[in-house]
Write a protein that holds these residues in place. Structure first.
Motif, PDB file in Angstrom:
ATOM      1  N   GLY A  49       0.929  -1.180   0.106  1.00  0.00           N
ATOM      2  CA  GLY A  49       0.160  -0.062   0.008  1.00  0.00           C
ATOM      3  C   GLY A  49       0.804   1.242  -0.149  1.00  0.00           C
ATOM      4  O   GLY A  49       2.074   1.295   0.784  1.00  0.00           O
ATOM      5  N   VAL A  50       0.294   2.164  -0.899  1.00  0.00           N
ATOM      6  CA  VAL A  50       1.203   3.559  -1.027  1.00  0.00           C
ATOM      7  C   VAL A  50       0.309   4.558  -0.389  1.00  0.00           C
ATOM      8  O   VAL A  50       0.925   5.445   0.586  1.00  0.00           O
ATOM      9  CB  VAL A  50       1.431   3.868  -2.427  1.00  0.00           C
ATOM     10  CG1 VAL A  50       1.917   5.194  -2.448  1.00  0.00           C
ATOM     11  CG2 VAL A  50       2.457   2.724  -3.051  1.00  0.00           C
ATOM     12  N   SER A  51      -0.847   4.652  -0.578  1.00  0.00           N
ATOM     13  CA  SER A  51      -1.691   5.814  -0.085  1.00  0.00           C
ATOM     14  C   SER A  51      -3.038   5.417  -0.265  1.00  0.00           C
ATOM     15  O   SER A  51      -3.267   4.554  -1.207  1.00  0.00           O
ATOM     16  CB  SER A  51      -1.265   7.126  -0.820  1.00  0.00           C
ATOM     17  OG  SER A  51      -1.969   8.059  -0.377  1.00  0.00           O
ATOM     18  N   CYS A  52      -4.073   6.184   0.527  1.00  0.00           N
ATOM     19  CA  CYS A  52      -5.466   5.723   0.252  1.00  0.00           C
ATOM     20  C   CYS A  52      -6.258   7.075   1.102  1.00  0.00           C
ATOM     21  O   CYS A  52      -5.637   7.771   1.559  1.00  0.00           O
ATOM     22  CB  CYS A  52      -5.853   4.465   1.175  1.00  0.00           C
ATOM     23  SG  CYS A  52      -5.736   4.875   3.015  1.00  0.00           S
ATOM     24  N   ILE A  53      -7.488   7.274   0.379  1.00  0.00           N
ATOM     25  CA  ILE A  53      -8.126   8.272   0.888  1.00  0.00           C
ATOM     26  C   ILE A  53      -9.529   7.769   0.999  1.00  0.00           C
ATOM     27  O   ILE A  53     -10.237   6.925   0.461  1.00  0.00           O
ATOM     28  CB  ILE A  53      -8.185   9.309  -0.332  1.00  0.00           C
ATOM     29  CG1 ILE A  53      -8.985  10.667   0.073  1.00  0.00           C
ATOM     30  CG2 ILE A  53      -8.817   8.890  -1.705  1.00  0.00           C
ATOM     31  CD1 ILE A  53      -8.639  11.806  -0.745  1.00  0.00           C
ATOM     32  N   SER A  54      -9.980   8.295   2.137  1.00  0.00           N
ATOM     33  CA  SER A  54     -11.457   7.635   2.638  1.00  0.00           C
ATOM     34  C   SER A  54     -12.539   8.313   1.727  1.00  0.00           C
ATOM     35  O   SER A  54     -12.352   9.480   0.992  1.00  0.00           O
ATOM     36  CB  SER A  54     -11.622   8.023   3.940  1.00  0.00           C
ATOM     37  OG  SER A  54     -11.985   9.515   4.322  1.00  0.00           O
ATOM     38  N   SER A  55     -13.786   7.893   1.726  1.00  0.00           N
ATOM     39  CA  SER A  55     -14.899   8.346   0.945  1.00  0.00           C
ATOM     40  C   SER A  55     -15.695   9.329   1.936  1.00  0.00           C
ATOM     41  O   SER A  55     -16.408  10.038   1.590  1.00  0.00           O
ATOM     42  CB  SER A  55     -15.920   7.111   0.523  1.00  0.00           C
ATOM     43  OG  SER A  55     -16.296   6.283   1.724  1.00  0.00           O
ATOM     44  N   SER A  56     -15.505   9.170   3.296  1.00  0.00           N
ATOM     45  CA  SER A  56     -16.523   9.949   4.248  1.00  0.00           C
ATOM     46  C   SER A  56     -15.919  11.224   4.483  1.00  0.00           C
ATOM     47  O   SER A  56     -16.754  12.419   4.123  1.00  0.00           O
ATOM     48  CB  SER A  56     -16.625   9.066   5.713  1.00  0.00           C
ATOM     49  OG  SER A  56     -15.255   8.843   6.091  1.00  0.00           O
ATOM     50  N   ASP A  57     -14.550  11.403   5.004  1.00  0.00           N
ATOM     51  CA  ASP A  57     -14.196  12.862   5.212  1.00  0.00           C
ATOM     52  C   ASP A  57     -12.921  13.344   4.490  1.00  0.00           C
ATOM     53  O   ASP A  57     -12.198  14.303   4.512  1.00  0.00           O
ATOM     54  CB  ASP A  57     -14.091  12.954   6.737  1.00  0.00           C
ATOM     55  CG  ASP A  57     -13.091  11.953   7.220  1.00  0.00           C
ATOM     56  OD1 ASP A  57     -12.403  11.729   8.309  1.00  0.00           O
ATOM     57  OD2 ASP A  57     -12.274  11.267   6.481  1.00  0.00           O
ATOM     58  N   GLY A  58     -12.585  12.390   3.530  1.00  0.00           N
ATOM     59  CA  GLY A  58     -11.330  12.905   2.693  1.00  0.00           C
ATOM     60  C   GLY A  58     -10.127  12.524   3.342  1.00  0.00           C
ATOM     61  O   GLY A  58      -9.142  12.956   2.967  1.00  0.00           O
ATOM     62  N   SER A  59     -10.124  12.024   4.417  1.00  0.00           N
ATOM     63  CA  SER A  59      -8.653  11.662   5.367  1.00  0.00           C
ATOM     64  C   SER A  59      -7.909  10.857   4.546  1.00  0.00           C
ATOM     65  O   SER A  59      -8.431  10.113   3.566  1.00  0.00           O
ATOM     66  CB  SER A  59      -9.055  11.128   6.754  1.00  0.00           C
ATOM     67  OG  SER A  59      -9.495   9.799   6.567  1.00  0.00           O
ATOM     68  N   THR A  60      -6.481  11.091   4.636  1.00  0.00           N
ATOM     69  CA  THR A  60      -5.573  10.503   3.766  1.00  0.00           C
ATOM     70  C   THR A  60      -4.654   9.724   4.429  1.00  0.00           C
ATOM     71  O   THR A  60      -4.373  10.162   5.704  1.00  0.00           O
ATOM     72  CB  THR A  60      -4.905  11.449   2.870  1.00  0.00           C
ATOM     73  OG1 THR A  60      -4.276  12.459   3.708  1.00  0.00           O
ATOM     74  CG2 THR A  60      -5.902  12.091   1.880  1.00  0.00           C
ATOM     75  N   TYR A  61      -3.902   8.807   4.017  1.00  0.00           N
ATOM     76  CA  TYR A  61      -3.043   8.021   4.738  1.00  0.00           C
ATOM     77  C   TYR A  61      -1.861   7.734   3.610  1.00  0.00           C
ATOM     78  O   TYR A  61      -1.910   7.585   2.514  1.00  0.00           O
ATOM     79  CB  TYR A  61      -3.528   6.443   5.045  1.00  0.00           C
ATOM     80  CG  TYR A  61      -2.430   5.614   5.316  1.00  0.00           C
ATOM     81  CD1 TYR A  61      -1.967   4.724   4.305  1.00  0.00           C
ATOM     82  CD2 TYR A  61      -1.749   5.432   6.666  1.00  0.00           C
ATOM     83  CE1 TYR A  61      -0.735   3.742   4.630  1.00  0.00           C
ATOM     84  CE2 TYR A  61      -0.724   4.710   6.723  1.00  0.00           C
ATOM     85  CZ  TYR A  61      -0.195   3.747   5.936  1.00  0.00           C
ATOM     86  OH  TYR A  61       0.714   3.009   6.084  1.00  0.00           O
ATOM     87  N   TYR A  62      -0.533   7.771   4.244  1.00  0.00           N
ATOM     88  CA  TYR A  62       0.621   7.558   3.285  1.00  0.00           C
ATOM     89  C   TYR A  62       1.552   6.452   4.104  1.00  0.00           C
ATOM     90  O   TYR A  62       1.702   6.738   5.266  1.00  0.00           O
ATOM     91  CB  TYR A  62       1.583   8.783   2.877  1.00  0.00           C
ATOM     92  CG  TYR A  62       0.496   9.821   2.125  1.00  0.00           C
ATOM     93  CD1 TYR A  62      -0.263  10.944   3.075  1.00  0.00           C
ATOM     94  CD2 TYR A  62       0.367  10.044   1.193  1.00  0.00           C
ATOM     95  CE1 TYR A  62      -1.039  11.683   2.513  1.00  0.00           C
ATOM     96  CE2 TYR A  62      -0.361  10.754   0.190  1.00  0.00           C
ATOM     97  CZ  TYR A  62      -1.147  11.711   1.110  1.00  0.00           C
ATOM     98  OH  TYR A  62      -1.797  12.550   0.331  1.00  0.00           O
ATOM     99  N   ALA A  63       2.194   5.615   3.296  1.00  0.00           N
ATOM    100  CA  ALA A  63       3.311   4.685   3.616  1.00  0.00           C
ATOM    101  C   ALA A  63       4.270   5.695   4.211  1.00  0.00           C
ATOM    102  O   ALA A  63       4.591   6.845   3.359  1.00  0.00           O
ATOM    103  CB  ALA A  63       3.745   3.752   2.619  1.00  0.00           C
ATOM    104  N   ASP A  64       5.077   5.235   5.169  1.00  0.00           N
ATOM    105  CA  ASP A  64       6.043   6.140   5.533  1.00  0.00           C
ATOM    106  C   ASP A  64       7.155   6.508   4.416  1.00  0.00           C
ATOM    107  O   ASP A  64       7.728   7.272   4.378  1.00  0.00           O
ATOM    108  CB  ASP A  64       7.124   5.223   6.648  1.00  0.00           C
ATOM    109  CG  ASP A  64       6.499   5.253   7.938  1.00  0.00           C
ATOM    110  OD1 ASP A  64       6.584   4.474   8.992  1.00  0.00           O
ATOM    111  OD2 ASP A  64       5.393   6.534   7.983  1.00  0.00           O
TER     112      ASP A  64
END
Length: 116
Positions: free
Chosen positions: A47-62
């Motif tokens: 996994g590299v990155s993701c974005i939620s459908s609800s509030d647009g929160s994001t995640y990134y791999a280190d």
């Protein structure tokens, strides 16, 4: 026809930038959580990155934090991944994935090669 199509990959020199796009047809991406994954030769998909459908929160791999940015373009029904300061270790096939409850869609992937 329901499908996801990635685009924007290519060959870039170290330190360069690319912008990947994940375009959906047959369904609306707004309701889906979207993830970008990559798989390098001989390695597992990560996994590299993701974005939620609800509030647009994001995640990134280190490994990409501070260099990659994920964003939605709801008008175009796409999710983009802006990749800056690319490194040779970013070389991989990049895939996008759309998830809504038990429904998953995968694209066919786009090749990113970082090399001088």
């Amino acid at each position: 026809q329901v499908q996801l199509v990635e685009s924007g990959g290519g060959l870039v020199q170290p330190g360069g930038s690319l912008r990947l796009s994940c375009a959906a047809s047959g369904f609306t991406l707004d309701y889906y959580a979207i993830g970008w994954f990559r798989q390098a030769p001989g390695k597992e998909r990560e996994g590299v990155s993701c974005i939620s459908s609800s509030d647009g929160s994001t995640y990134y791999a280190d490994s990409v934090k501070g260099r990659f940015t994920i964003s939605r373009d709801n008008a175009k029904n796409t999710v983009n991944l802006q990749m800056n300061s690319l490194k040779p270790e970013d070389t991989a096939v990049y895939y996008c994935n759309a998830v809504l409850y038990w429904t998953h869609y995968w694209g066919q992937g786009t090749q990113v090669t970082v090399s001088s």
